[in-house]
Design an enzyme around this catalytic site. Structure first.
Site, PDB file in Angstrom:
ATOM      1  N   GLU A 161     -59.633  49.131  99.633  1.00 48.93           N
ATOM      2  CA  GLU A 161     -59.423  50.485 100.182  1.00 48.93           C
ATOM      3  C   GLU A 161     -60.350  51.484  99.497  1.00 48.93           C
ATOM      4  OE1 GLU A 161     -55.265  51.581 100.066  1.00 48.93           O
ATOM      5  OE2 GLU A 161     -54.622  49.586 100.684  1.00 48.93           O
ATOM      6  N   ASN A 203     -51.766  43.252  96.981  1.00 48.34           N
ATOM      7  CA  ASN A 203     -52.673  44.410  97.041  1.00 48.34           C
ATOM      8  C   ASN A 203     -52.067  45.567  96.248  1.00 48.34           C
ATOM      9  OD1 ASN A 203     -55.044  45.636  98.356  1.00 48.34           O
ATOM     10  ND2 ASN A 203     -53.570  46.913  99.473  1.00 48.34           N
ATOM     11  N   ASP A 228     -62.559  54.291  98.184  1.00 50.87           N
ATOM     12  CA  ASP A 228     -63.060  55.654  98.393  1.00 50.87           C
ATOM     13  C   ASP A 228     -63.196  56.287  97.017  1.00 50.87           C
ATOM     14  OD1 ASP A 228     -60.314  56.161  97.925  1.00 50.87           O
ATOM     15  OD2 ASP A 228     -59.913  56.717 100.005  1.00 50.87           O
ATOM     16  N   GLU A 249     -48.389  47.146  96.544  1.00 56.47           N
ATOM     17  CA  GLU A 249     -47.959  48.163  95.569  1.00 56.47           C
ATOM     18  C   GLU A 249     -46.571  47.919  94.999  1.00 56.47           C
ATOM     19  OE1 GLU A 249     -48.551  51.980  97.449  1.00 56.47           O
ATOM     20  OE2 GLU A 249     -50.644  51.529  97.935  1.00 56.47           O
ATOM     21  N   HIS A 260     -59.154  53.302  94.852  1.00 53.37           N
ATOM     22  CA  HIS A 260     -59.204  54.737  95.158  1.00 53.37           C
ATOM     23  C   HIS A 260     -59.618  55.439  93.863  1.00 53.37           C
ATOM     24  CE1 HIS A 260     -57.374  54.191  99.066  1.00 53.37           C
ATOM     25  NE2 HIS A 260     -56.379  53.507  98.527  1.00 53.37           N
TER      26      HIS A 260
HETATM   27  O1  9MR Z   1     -54.602  56.072 104.753  1.00 56.41           O
HETATM   28  C1  9MR Z   1     -53.235  55.970 104.985  1.00 56.41           C
HETATM   29  C2  9MR Z   1     -52.704  57.297 105.473  1.00 56.41           C
HETATM   30  O2  9MR Z   1     -53.187  57.573 106.755  1.00 56.41           O
HETATM   31  C3  9MR Z   1     -51.203  57.268 105.481  1.00 56.41           C
HETATM   32  O3  9MR Z   1     -50.723  58.558 105.789  1.00 56.41           O
HETATM   33  C4  9MR Z   1     -50.694  56.815 104.132  1.00 56.41           C
HETATM   34  C5  9MR Z   1     -49.197  56.782 104.107  1.00 56.41           C
HETATM   35  O4  9MR Z   1     -48.694  56.324 102.914  1.00 56.41           O
HETATM   36  O5  9MR Z   1     -51.198  55.530 103.834  1.00 56.41           O
HETATM   37  C6  9MR Z   1     -52.574  55.541 103.702  1.00 56.41           C
HETATM   38  O6  9MR Z   1     -53.039  54.300 103.304  1.00 56.41           O
HETATM   39  C7  9MR Z   1     -52.562  53.810 102.055  1.00 56.41           C
HETATM   40  C8  9MR Z   1     -52.552  52.299 102.129  1.00 56.41           C
HETATM   41  O7  9MR Z   1     -51.805  51.871 103.231  1.00 56.41           O
HETATM   42  C9  9MR Z   1     -52.005  51.693 100.849  1.00 56.41           C
HETATM   43  N1  9MR Z   1     -52.693  52.169  99.707  1.00 56.41           N
HETATM   44  C10 9MR Z   1     -52.842  53.610  99.588  1.00 56.41           C
HETATM   45  C11 9MR Z   1     -53.449  54.190 100.858  1.00 56.41           C
HETATM   46  C12 9MR Z   1     -53.696  55.665 100.689  1.00 56.41           C
HETATM   47  O8  9MR Z   1     -52.496  56.335 100.550  1.00 56.41           O
END
Ligand code: 9MR
Length: 680
Positions: free
Chosen positions: A273, A208, A275, A165, A245
């Site tokens: 990722e 990513n 969903d 990101e 997402h």
């Molecule tokens: O799913 C993850 C969640 O449990 C955490 O609280 C969050 C913190 O930023 O990160 C989520 O995963 C993220 C991933 O690492 C990077 N892309 C976005 C995902 C959803 O926020």
């Protein structure tokens, strides 16, 4: 590659027998292991060489419903939070890999591959990092974090999200503000990827991000420009992760275009990722289909198992409900992977077989057309190497370079040569390193084959010395790193001794599946042999030597055999060099679904050859009539010898059609075929 001059091989009278049928012996396997496993996501994805994974939270591993679904459905795992900086290095130099180790060790024990997520990210970053203002300090901290974490998991991670990101939302197409960009400048990404490559050269390195699925978005274009720039300058990058997402509408209509445009830059693409709000089945099907339609889309990961496990649980975006039941989106995803969720258990063996053969027939065409380059690589004699021909090439693309090993031949014999270059246009100017100066030593060494043996994190060079021999090297780019030759066999296996007649034992070739490694070789007398050992025992233990294919006309099944795994298909490809009725070399091809199985002709005749002067055009001039001993450009570089199903390329040896005389002194050169009739 036969090292000796062959007499009589151009006698058309002898070769008139060529039409004789190749007899293949069926090994123990019959393809039973290759049934369409339509009932789970991971097994179905594996049918096309892909994975289907999920994010996993260490805290849920004690939940039996959760782990039950995890192990039944998924063959790849991404730790949802456990590899992030705030967990792994909460204070400077204090590393904590406990929670991630729990996930990784469990996944390995269950045969699931691992994605590493993530090394450099502005979020979930401890305050001690985000408050650094000095560039040298931050650079040192970042490099140390990458190196320490990658070293810890070395050999266990298939692909790392090296940077996550980094691009800004909205219309700028530029990097977002973060401590990394603000203190180190835009170059922090390049620095991170270079450090990552040195830390674990065997792991795939990914960038990513989210909201880069729409080809027209400024953010997508920004990432695309970065990847293109990295590729053009040789900065290591192997893959791009599209987080995906999505809202209820699912992927943008041009998602597949985005995936294939990135793939065309020479990187794998992955959905990392996934969903989708409310999980509409069509939206899931469209997403999976976009990946299935792009050969370099190597896998899909959903971001959690049950809706209750999701970071957006209020939107019920996953494939399993709170109780662990399959939702309609599950069936849609499985169907889009090629599975048949409802018919599977009731279908007959015949129906399954029909599906299976339809699937494998789709993998490669049954006729081939090629365009050839001119001669790209010629001998480069030096003061102590007076080389007449450069022959029998083996090639891998690794770390931004082609690495080519070949036989260097002259009247007094054979040894090996190594060269590397970033682009085929540079092949002619590459330095030739003669390997007789290394521990490989002088004397008869020929017909090399190179691959990375991932379980041992070692490069292998397999070649013939009279026996089947090999050397190893931790660094393919270091010609002096090869070990002295060792033999695979104590002596020539009995079955070869009994069948070789007045031929020669040549062209050893190793390929492995998940369980076994196979060593193929030829005898210039119409036999292809196969021995086997286990992946764990390799390079030792090759036994059970059998005749894998044979022909009563020795010239129809002569030598230089290659065996490959076709990416995205349950299919292996066998090429064997033959001598045609015109006395010229060409290749025939067969396929099978099991390396220990029997081979079915694909393009296997003089009139429908795999590669022969007759199905090759020569825009740069017809410099050869022989399409002889060579190797496919692979999709990867490991022991599975995986090749793409589309736009095949074959590096081969050819020579001036008018050249004659001593076989060992013939002026062989290397050229590259590119398939022109690919439909995918
Ligand atoms: O799913 C993850 C969640 O449990 C955490 O609280 C969050 C913190 O930023 O990160 C989520 O995963 C993220 C991933 O690492 C990077 N892309 C976005 C995902 C959803 O926020």
């Amino acid at each position: 590659m036969n090292p000796l001059k062959r007499l009589g091989c151009r006698q058309a009278s002898v070769l008139g027998l060529l039409a004789a049928t190749v007899l293949v012996t069926s090994g123990t396997a019959t393809g039973a292991s290759d049934a369409v496993r339509a009932s789970t996501l991971g097994a179905q994805a594996a049918q096309s060489g892909r994975y289907f994974g999920t994010a996993v939270a260490a805290g849920r591993l004690g939940d039996g419903t959760y782990t039950g679904i995890l192990d039944r459905e998924f063959n790849s795992v991404t730790p949802e939070n456990e590899m992030k900086w705030d967990t792994t290095e909460p204070s400077r130099g204090n590393f904590n890999f406990g929670p991630a180790d729990q996930i990784v060790n469990r996944a390995i024990a269950h045969g699931q591959r691992m994605r590493g997520h993530t090394l450099v990210w502005h979020s979930q970053l401890p305050g001690w990092v985000s408050s650094i203002r000095d560039a040298n300090t931050l650079r040192g901290v970042m490099n140390n974090h990458i190196t320490t974490e990658m070293n810890h998991f070395k050999g266990k991670i298939y692909a790392w999200d090296v940077v996550n990101e980094a691009f800004a939302d909205g219309g700028s197409g530029q990097l977002r503000s973060s401590v990394f960009r603000d203190v180190l400048g835009n170059g922090f990404l390049e620095q991170a990827f270079r450090t990552a490559r040195s830390a674990d050269p065997a792991a795939k390195l990914c960038y990513n991000d989210y909201s880069i699925e729409d080809w027209n978005a400024a953010k997508t274009q920004g990432v695309y420009r970065m990847v293109r720039d990295f590729k053009s300058r040789g900065v290591p990058i192997d893959c791009v992760g599209f987080q995906s997402h999505f809202g209820t509408g699912g992927p943008p209509a041009n998602f597949q275009t985005t995936l294939s445009n990135f793939a065309a830059l020479g990187v794998d693409v992955q959905i990392t990722e996934l969903d989708i709000a409310q999980a509409p089945p069509t939206a899931y099907a469209n997403t999976v289909r976009a990946c299935m339609n792009v050969p370099r889309c190597t896998g899909i990961t959903v971001w959690g198992i049950r809706d209750s496990d999701s970071w957006r649980s209020g939107e019920n975006p996953l494939l399993f409900d709170r109780n662990g039941n399959k939702k309609p989106a599950y069936n849609a995803a499985l169907t889009a992977l090629g599975g048949t969720p409802t018919a599977a258990s009731g279908s007959t063996t015949a129906q399954r077989k029909a599906v299976r053969s339809a699937k494998s027939a789709a993998a490669l065409p049954s006729t081939f057309k090629w365009s050839s380059s001119g001669a790209l690589i010629s001998p480069k004699p030096d003061a102590t190497h007076n080389i007449a021909g450069i022959k029998d090439p083996t090639v891998v693309y690794y770390n931004g370079k082609y690495h080519v090993f070949a036989s260097a031949a002259n009247a007094s014999g054979y040894n090996l040569v190594y060269l590397s270059f970033s682009d085929w246009s540079q092949a002619g100017s590459a330095t030739h390193h003669y390997l007789d100066r290394t521990a490989i030593g002088s004397g008869y060494r020929a017909a090399p084959q190179v691959f990375y043996y991932a379980p041992q994190r070692l490069w292998y060079l397999v070649y013939q010395t009279g026996n089947a021999s090999y050397s190893t090297n931790p660094d393919i780019s270091n010609p002096n790193g090869w070990s002295a030759p060792r033999n695979f066999y104590a002596s020539m296996p009995d079955i070869i001794r009994q069948n070789i007649g007045n031929g020669y034992w040549v062209d050893m070739w190793v390929i492995c599946d998940n369980a076994n490694c196979y060593l193929f070789s030829s005898d210039d007398n119409g036999h292809l042999y196969r021995s086997q050992t286990t992946v764990g025992q390799f390079p030792n233990g090759f036994t059970n030597t059998v005749i894998a294919a044979q022909d009563s006309n020795r010239y129809a099944l002569f030598e230089a055999s290659n065996v490959y795994k076709v990416q995205g298909a349950n299919q292996y490809l066998l090429l064997v060099e033959a001598i045609g009725s015109d006395g010229r070399r060409y290749f025939r091809s067969w396929t099978t679904s099991s390396l220990a199985g029997s081979w079915t002709p694909l393009a296997a005749t003089e009139s429908n050859p795999f590669a022969r002067a007759s199905n090759v055009t020569f825009p740069a001039g017809a410099w050869t009539k022989d399409i002889s001993h060579g190797e496919m450009i692979r999709a990867g570089y490991d022991q599975t010898l995986t090749i793409p199903a589309c736009r095949l390329q074959y590096l081969y040896q050819g020579k001036d059609p008018n050249a004659s005389g001593d076989y060992n002194s013939l002026p062989w050169r290397l050229g590259l075929l590119t398939q022109t009739n690919s439909t995918c």
